[in-house]
Design an enzyme around this catalytic site. Structure first.
Site: not given
Ligand code: OAD
Length: 250
Positions: A125, A153
């Site tokens: 991303h 730019c």
């Molecule tokens: P999320 O904020 O959707 O999910 C975060 C995850 O991390 C959740 O499942 C939590 O349970 C978990 N979590 C929280 N604390 C944690 C810890 N200490 N150790 C391990 N896990 C933990 O974030 P993403 O899944 O990364 O996309 O979101 C994916 C994408 O959605 C992002 O990259 C972004 C967003 O829209 C774009 O910007 C295109």
């Protein structure tokens, strides 16, 4: 702050991790949570609390109000610059150095994996630390933040924007191809700190499973992946990942 219970690693998993020829890791915002970087699903803090990232991280939001989107990313860039990698980031950088084959696939844009020393890395991303021309796509190394206007730019005068993937945008083709190839050929895919809801990244665990890899979920909370993962390590990545690395037999 109660000491977190020691993480129980099933012995057969520890054996598979040590024996793995190719380890792939998919990380999400949760791996940076212990560095104080809010995950996407957490409410935005402070003055940005009233905005939903899904409303700001879009081409139409930038079209409609470039200054608001630019300022939101400038605010997040400052937050991330002040954050430090946590033990989970460092554990993955250490694993890369001892694994026979290793690829870290991250959805995160905060650059903390690189700051912890990870090199074999694919950013699905983009990266909030990079800025590009919104017309030509070329990266710009310096820009004037202070002018009150969204910087432009130097080559063509179009607005600059963060080098991140917004909703409705395509992922960088080469990054996605590397990630899909790794998912198809790895022995083990660790899925760390992601809600596993945003595609195409969220399709990688199924691709790895279908290719015969072990899929290990590391997350304090259940996700849509939990039902199909081969192993679930229900804990914070800052504790689980160092425990896994400590258990690797040379
Ligand atoms: P999320 O904020 O959707 O999910 C975060 C995850 O991390 C959740 O499942 C939590 O349970 C978990 N979590 C929280 N604390 C944690 C810890 N200490 N150790 C391990 N896990 C933990 O974030 P993403 O899944 O990364 O996309 O979101 C994916 C994408 O959605 C992002 O990259 C972004 C967003 O829209 C774009 O910007 C295109």
């Amino acid at each position: 702050m109660p000491l977190s219970a020691p993480i129980a690693i099933p012995p057969e998993l520890a054996g598979s991790l040590s024996a793995a020829r190719f380890v792939a890791v998919l990380t999400g915002a949760g791996v940076s949570a212990e560095s104080g970087v809010a995950t996407f699903r957490d409410a935005q803090t402070g003055l940005w609390a009233r905005f939903d990232p899904r409303e700001l991280a879009t081409p139409s939001a930038f079209e409609r109000n470039p200054r608001l989107v630019w300022d939101w990313y400038a605010w997040r860039r400052k937050l991330v610059a002040a954050a430090q990698p946590n033990p989970g980031h460092y554990a993955l950088a250490a694993w890369e150095r001892v694994a026979r084959q290793f690829l870290l696939i991250t959805q995160n844009v905060d650059g903390l994996h690189q700051r912890a020393g990870s090199v074999k890395l694919v950013e699905l991303h983009g990266n909030i630390g990079r800025v590009k021309c919104s017309r030509e796509g070329t990266l710009v190394s310096r820009w004037d933040e202070g002018g009150g206007e969204v910087p432009r730019c130097p080559n063509c005068g179009a607005l600059l924007r963060p080098d991140v993937v917004w909703f409705e945008e395509m992922l960088p083709a080469s990054a996605l191809a590397q990630a899909e190839a790794a998912a198809s050929h790895c022995d083990i895919l660790l899925v760390v700190g992601t809600a596993a809801e945003v595609y195409p990244a969220a399709a990688l665990p199924q691709r790895a499973h279908d290719a015969g890899a072990l899929v290990v979920e590391i997350n304090p909370h259940p996700t849509p992946l939990s039902a199909s993962a081969d192993y679930i390590l229900r804990g914070p990545s800052g504790a689980v990942l160092p425990a896994l690395v400590a258990g690797l037999r040379g």
